[in-house]
Every structure is written in C-alpha cells, then in structure tokens.
Design an enzyme around this catalytic site. Sequence first.
Site, short mmCIF file in Angstrom:
data_model
loop_
_atom_site.label_atom_id
_atom_site.label_comp_id
_atom_site.label_asym_id
_atom_site.label_seq_id
_atom_site.Cartn_x
_atom_site.Cartn_y
_atom_site.Cartn_z
N GLU A 1 -5.65 -7.93 4.00
CA GLU A 1 -5.31 -9.33 4.68
C GLU A 1 -6.18 -9.82 5.40
O GLU A 1 -6.18 -11.16 5.18
CB GLU A 1 -4.38 -8.93 6.17
N HIS B 1 0.88 -1.66 0.05
CA HIS B 1 0.08 0.83 -0.31
C HIS B 1 0.53 1.32 0.24
O HIS B 1 0.90 2.07 0.80
CB HIS B 1 -1.01 0.42 0.80
N THR C 1 -2.99 -8.33 11.54
CA THR C 1 -1.55 -7.82 12.24
C THR C 1 -0.74 -6.30 12.86
O THR C 1 0.23 -6.33 13.14
CB THR C 1 0.08 -8.36 11.31
N SER D 1 5.23 0.66 4.95
CA SER D 1 5.25 0.27 3.11
C SER D 1 5.90 1.40 3.08
O SER D 1 6.14 1.52 1.61
CB SER D 1 3.72 -0.16 3.06
N CYS E 1 1.77 -7.66 15.23
CA CYS E 1 3.40 -8.13 14.77
C CYS E 1 4.03 -7.21 15.81
O CYS E 1 3.81 -6.39 15.59
CB CYS E 1 3.26 -7.57 13.19
N ASN F 1 -1.87 0.51 8.39
CA ASN F 1 -1.10 0.33 9.98
C ASN F 1 -0.14 2.08 9.31
O ASN F 1 -0.03 2.59 10.72
CB ASN F 1 0.35 -0.22 9.67
#
Length: 279
Positions: free
Chosen positions: A129, A42, A163, A265, A191, A221
């Site tokens: 995801e 992304h 995550t 990302s 994560c 994120n």
Amino acid sequence: MKIITLADSAGFCFGVKRAVDTALNMKHKYNKEIYTLGPLIHNNDVVKFLKDNSIYPIEFDEIDKLEDNDTLIIRSHGISEETLDKLNKTNLNIIDATCPHVENIHKKVKKYYDLGYTIIIVGDKNHPEVIGINGWCNNSAVILKDDTEFNSITNKICVVSQTTERQSTWENVLGKVIKTSKEIVAFNTICSATEVRQKSAEDLSNKVDAMVVIGGFNSSNTTKLYEICKKNCKNTIYVENLLGIPNEFIKDDNIKRIGVTAGASTPDWIIKEAILKMN
C-alpha cells in the site's frame, strides 16, 4: 468451561471484501482463469481458496505471459501511477479493486506533490500500500515508521498515513512534524474500520486471560493487532488459522476467558473454525 469472546470488530474490512467479491464475480462473469496483480490479500488461506477457484496471483514482470483480453485485477492495496499507466496501455481487461480509502490517499498525494509539497507517509516502506502511495509522488516521499526517524523538513509538508497504521504512531509522528516544520497539511488517512478494530481489540485484551489474534503472518494490520493485544495481555498468541492454536493453550486450566480478534484480511470462516476448535 472457557468463555470465548470475539471482539466487536474483527475480520474482513470493506476494501478486502470488495476485492475478493470482485475477483469471484469476474470469474463467474467470464468463466475462465482470472489473475490478480500480486496476492489479492495478505492471507494464505484465502489466496489458496482463490486459486481453487482459478484466480491466480501474478507479478508485474509476468504480465507479458497473459493473452489479450485476459482479466487482471488490481488488489485493494493499490499501485503506483506509473504501473497503472503501463497496465492501461496493455490489451488486458484491467479491473481496479483498489480500496476507495487508498485511492483517496493517491489523489491527495498527487495533488500536493504537484503543488510543491514534500510528502510524508506514516507507515511501512515495504508494504505494498505504501509503495503504491509513494508512486503518486514520483517515489519521493519520506516514509516514517515512528517519530525518531524524522529529520526536520522546513518547507511545505503534506502528511498522510497508511490506512492500517496505529493511531498512536500517527500522533507521535505528527507531533514531531508540527514542532519542527512551518507549513503543514495533514490528513489522518487511517481507515475508520482500522481504528475501530484496534480499539475493540485493545478493550477486549484488557478483560481476558488470553488473546488469540488470527490473520496472515504477512498482514501488517494483523501484526499491529497482535502488538496492541500483547501489550495488555501477555498471554497473546498470533495464528493464521485453527491449526496454529496449541492444544495445551486450550487445555490450560489457568485460562478461563479467551478473547479473539482477527485482521482485515481474515474471512469469517477461519475465525469460526478457530472458535469451534477452542470450544
């Protein structure tokens, strides 16, 4: 003179770097066009960079346009069991770059779904995801974004998380589940790199006059990083790259200390360009 501080943890995570490296290595290996199932990550700048290197995103309903032995890379977000089965029945060269942390969630979800558990996923139902994870329990999961959405489920429950979810969201949902359900198996699958990145951003945003959060506007994120920083530092901006940083922001004499963080990302070169512009 402004003091610019980069968060201790910012930018590419292991899974994203692995996916990008895999794509570039496949291009070098086969020396022909490579395809990814959806945008590899992304971040529009990285997707453009990959296109410039003959690595193109393609949607699932377009794969019949590919030729036998063309290379198709599964992105780090992962895919459903059904989609994976369909891809493996084609004559394409399938390279699975699913993040190992995401693949671990797939295995847990499938195991407990087969044992008769109701699956709860803490995350965004529209994120690729989460869509992929849900595909390992026959798309039957209850997907929750916060604890207010939870309705009592009294049978066996298995709870996992996207995550990149916020730790506070995970704790809120789990707290509600524990109070109302009898048999629970819970795996905090956020994560560790996400936790460290969020904690680093939170710490820095409490110490500066302004924060710059760098990442794709479609990055889950990065959006969470922005929300965390904005809560602590009202003067927080969210940009995709150096072009999004206003000159008046840089020239503002009331801003002496600027903190910088970036999503999983966001590559190093975009972060460096943004810091150079502010310097």
